[in-house]
Design an enzyme around this catalytic site. Structure first.
Site, mmCIF file in Angstrom:
data_model
loop_
_atom_site.group_PDB
_atom_site.id
_atom_site.type_symbol
_atom_site.label_atom_id
_atom_site.label_comp_id
_atom_site.label_asym_id
_atom_site.label_seq_id
_atom_site.Cartn_x
_atom_site.Cartn_y
_atom_site.Cartn_z
ATOM 1 N N ASP A 245 24.344 -26.129 -29.984
ATOM 2 C CA ASP A 245 24.336 -25.513 -28.412
ATOM 3 C C ASP A 245 25.990 -24.901 -28.432
ATOM 4 O O ASP A 245 26.764 -25.464 -29.312
ATOM 5 C CB ASP A 245 24.296 -26.412 -27.557
HETATM 6 C C1 BGC Z 1 23.569 -23.669 -22.918
HETATM 7 C C2 BGC Z 1 22.597 -23.048 -23.978
HETATM 8 C C3 BGC Z 1 22.928 -21.493 -23.880
HETATM 9 C C4 BGC Z 1 24.361 -21.480 -24.559
HETATM 10 C C5 BGC Z 1 24.662 -20.046 -24.716
HETATM 11 C C6 BGC Z 1 24.914 -23.231 -23.305
HETATM 12 O O1 BGC Z 1 25.924 -23.862 -22.500
HETATM 13 O O2 BGC Z 1 23.407 -24.790 -22.882
HETATM 14 O O3 BGC Z 1 21.181 -22.901 -23.511
HETATM 15 O O4 BGC Z 1 22.112 -20.984 -24.879
HETATM 16 O O5 BGC Z 1 25.317 -22.013 -23.506
HETATM 17 O O6 BGC Z 1 24.811 -19.048 -23.455
#
Ligand code: BGC
Length: 828
Positions: A245
């Site tokens: 993530d």
């Molecule tokens: C989120 C993810 C997301 C990523 C990119 C993170 O803060 O938890 O679900 O895909 O950001 O935007």
């Protein structure tokens, strides 16, 4: 009964199959990369992509959120995307085939935007209704989540685009999400939280997963060797990419050993130079780096970004109409939970008094990384105005839960001027609203992060109402705010107590000034934001907003207007909603009450008109203390860009509300058996074990407002027969009403005598079918092996529990229509 052998990922492939040719191309490309290049590839290039390596024919792999649309690499409204309904709505369709079509549409959108990998679906569970990203996950039930997730992943990959099933695992709430240690027993992990991931890996063979921010049992998920290397890859045979993530990768060695392939966003991550150095220092095995690069190259090959390899999909599915599909899913996701005296569908020639701020300014999607920007949104007001005859519809605001300032939009014409330290203009950006969100290289033409010293949002505002208009800022650093030629604020916003690095930028707006303005009279506005290292976001980006709120009206006066209109109409329709500050990524909810004076509005309107229909525009459960006082309640979730059209079709009866609850709807937060989302001393203990959702409600004996699986249509059904043979349940149903309809036949399994600490019942299968008036359909549901198994913690293995099971064919969890019994013998 006997079960078929479960197929695992990584099935054998013929020598010259495309998969084999692809694997050989991947090996050849890998062999040509030196350590530094390999390490650089794994670090990412920027916010959304990996570096291209022309020497081996590797194009830059581009990723994008997900899950209701494809935002692309630009986080602004001037790069629009189709916005489908929220994942809760998709799950409410109980239709994996529809989820597959949603996936195909998203692959089409991804290709249009040059995106190779969609950062979706979210298959964490509705453990607590307070979870901030509840709207972004499918269900409280692992089986339903796995089925919908499988359909979605198959659909996206049908279109040759990758997915990253997320967030592996147990990112079920947002409080302290970067650090929280979720303590979960092995059994609950296997039977509940891992189950959707396992099903999707088995049935859809996803090309990627995303590991979560949180820890599970003391180990952060980007370093979880056991769950990633042993379970996901080892036991389940996952052969895709594991991407962190965003900003979740924290240690070079820990991540490599924990099976993390990609640390995003790049380029300054724990991989790259740090990884090459760790190999040279003997801290990290070179073969582990090679394994990660192999996974990345395989993904590139599958999506067609590695020239020497045949892509996984060579013939694309037929193109889909995004707007039509958005509408179809919204209709299929609408759940009619109450319909007294057949208040719906609306009488053919009646008048309608519509109220609720969200009826006019629709909330079509949830906040955070799931945000996309549709180029057109149909609000309930637009939808009903188009569907009803002239003069049949009135609208009054009634209550406005949006009592916080939001990105300047309606009535504003804005642009952003970028200047260097000398004040020279470097370039200008278009701004569809007051939100500036330039991430990575997504800057206006001619502008670089190095030279950029200030951004000024300038333009005009023409109010639609006379009164005190509030203006403000969101973000960190210095701001100068000017309205109608007068500087109304000059000051600095410093970081608060937020633990989430994004919260300061996406979080609460701050009111800076109130200015009296006259409807229709245009004024000049400007928000100057000098940039300062001290307040820079944790990645190369410019993120701040110019925010506004129209005149605040007396709540009693607003309600009185709506009541008067409701009294004069045949039907009153009240749209109630949550706001961006209630449901979003980055924080959890504190309660389930509707914000503002919306409950008062519903009660007052219902008292004035017995035909009051309430439409709930929320991604997840809200308390509805007036639910017995109104004629009908329709849950619309976040319905996507076509929500208003879908709503009008269902209210008028042109379409049937197709949804069934994918999650139990409580009466009040106080009665919810599992609701805690706040860690104590860094840990959140999942002490309830496998008992979440209806499993917990069953155990507690309490009755919710509406049970799992509940939802009414416009026709009636008789359940004629249920036959269970081996692992198959056959159910015959007949549409006994006078119009065509759709039924979701649900099959639950209840062990008659339980000695294994199991829930009283579980969903074991379902099917969504249509029939004409008078028509009959037979549904065949295969009962999965897992439904008869538990995770034996002592043996670390699945074990079948023999005995007598009741198989229930049901309209909803609390509406069993037919039962049969099934004997399961001891496999030994
Ligand atoms: C989120 C993810 C997301 C990523 C990119 C993170 O803060 O938890 O679900 O895909 O950001 O935007």
């Amino acid at each position: 009964m006997a079960f078929p052998v479960l197929r695992r990922g990584g099935t054998a492939v013929a020598e010259n199959s495309a998969e084999n040719v692809r694997e050989r191309a991947v090996e050849a490309a890998l062999a040509r990369l030196d350590l530094d290049t390999r390490a650089r590839l794994l670090a990412g290039r920027d916010m959304w992509s990996l570096p291209g390596l022309p020497a081996i024919g590797l194009r830059p792999l581009v990723m994008s959120d997900g899950p209701i649309g494809v935002r692309g690499v630009r986080w602004t409204a001037d790069d629009p995307s189709v916005a489908l309904p929220s994942p809760t709505a998709l799950a409410a369709s109980w239709d994996p085939a529809l989820a597959r079509r949603a996936g195909r549409l998203l692959a089409q959108e991804a290709r249009r935007k040059g995106v190779h990998v969609l950062l979706a679906p979210t298959v964490n569970l509705h453990r607590s209704p307070l979870g901030g990203r509840h709207f972004e996950a499918y269900s409280e039930d692992p089986f339903l989540t796995g089925e919908i997730g499988t359909g979605y992943v198959l659909g996206v990959q049908d279109g040759g685009v990758g997915t990253t099933v997320k967030h592996f695992v147990a990112n079920d709430a947002e409080t302290d999400r970067f650090t929280v240690d979720n303590r979960i027993t092995p059994r609950a992990l296997r039977e509940v939280y891992l189950a959707p991931f396992e099903a999707i890996v088995e049935n859809a063979r996803p090309w990627g997963v995303m590991t979560a921010y949180n820890q599970v049992n003391g180990v952060t998920m980007t370093e979880h060797r056991h769950l990633v290397n042993e379970v996901l890859r080892g036991e389940w045979g996952f052969d895709g990419v594991n991407v962190s993530d965003w900003m979740a990768a924290r240690s070079t060695r820990g991540c490599v050993e924990g099976g993390l392939d990609l640390a995003m966003p790049g380029p300054h991550t724990v991989y790259g130079e740090a990884l090459a150095a760790a190999v040279r220092a003997g801290e990290v095995e070179e073969s582990a780096v090679a394994a990660a690069v192999r996974n990345v190259l395989r993904l590139a090959a599958r999506v067609g970004a590695l020239e020497s390899a045949p892509p996984a999909v060579t013939e694309l599915p037929a193109p889909l109409d995004g707007v039509a599909l958005a509408r179809e899913i919204a209709v299929r996701g609408l759940v009619l939970v109450r319909n007294e005296k057949e208040a719906l569908p609306l009488a053919a020639h009646g008048t309608v008094a519509l109220s609720g701020a969200a009826a006019r300014d629709a909330r079509v999607l949830g906040g955070g990384s799931a945000q996309v920007f549709p180029d057109c949104v149909v609000s309930p007001l637009d939808g009903l105005a188009a569907a009803l005859p002239e003069g049949a519809l009135t609208f009054a605001v009634g209550a406005d839960p949006g009592d916080e300032l939001a990105a300047a939009g309606q009535g504003f014409t804005l642009r952003a001027i970028c200047r260097d330290a000398d004040g020279t203009v470097l370039g200008e950006g278009t701004l569809p609203n007051g939100q500036v969100q330039w991430i990575g290289d997504d800057l206006p033409v001619g502008v670089t992060h190095e030279e950029l010293a200030s951004v000024e949002v300038v333009g005009t505002f023409t109010p639609r109402e006379t009164g005190e208009h509030a203006f403000g800022t969101r973000g960190l650093g210095a701001f100068v705010l000017t309205v109608a030629g007068r500087t109304v604020f000059e000051g600095v916003q410093a970081m608060g107590t937020e633990s989430d690095p994004f919260e300061a930028y996406f979080g609460a707006p701050v009111e800076r000034a109130a200015v009296g303005l006259v409807a229709g009279e245009t004024v000049e506005v400007s928000l100057l934001h000098p940039l300062d290292e001290e307040f820079a976001p944790p990645l190369p980006a410019v993120m701040f907003s110019f925010v506004h709120l129209g005149p605040r009206r007396d709540p009693c006066e607003l309600i009185a207007e709506a009541v008067e209109a409701a009294r004069a109409a045949d039907t009153a329709v009240v749209v109630v909603a949550t706001t961006e500050r209630v449901e979003s990524e980055g924080f959890d909810r504190e309660h389930l009450a509707l914000p503002g004076h919306q409950d008062d509005l519903v009660r007052a309107v219902a008292a004035a008109n017995p035909n009051t229909v309430v439409v709930v525009n929320a991604g997840s459960p809200v308390e509805m203390p007036w639910r017995e006082e109104v004629a009908a309640i329709l849950l619309a979730w976040f319905p996507g860009q076509e929500g208003g059209t879908a709503l009008a079709e269902v209210l008028s009866g042109a379409a049937e509300p197709g949804g069934r609850l994918p999650t139990t709807w409580p009466v009040a937060l106080a009665g919810v058996p599992v609701s805690e989302v706040i860690p104590s001393e860094g840990a959140l203990r999942y002490t309830e074990g496998v008992f979440i959702g209806y499993r917990a409600w069953d155990r507690s004996g309490a009755a919710p407002a509406y049970a799992f699986g509940h939802g009414l249509g416009y026709t009636t059904w008789s359940y004629d027969s249920l036959e269970v043979t081996g692992d198959t349940a056959r159910v015959r149903i007949t549409n006994t009403g006078d119009r065509a309809g759709r039924e979701v036949v649900q099959v639950y399994l209840a062990p008659l005598y339980d000695t294994a600490g199991r829930p009283a019942r579980r969903l074991a299968g379902f099917a969504s079918v249509e029939a004409e008036a008078g028509g009959s359909v037979e549904i065949v549901v295969r009962l999965p092996r897992r439904a008869f198994e538990v995770w034996d913690e002592e043996r670390s293995a699945w074990t079948t529990i023999p005995g007598t099971y009741e198989v229930r064919a049901a309209h909803a969890l609390d509406d069993t229509r037919l039962t049969a019994t099934l004997e399961v013998r001891d496999p030994a």
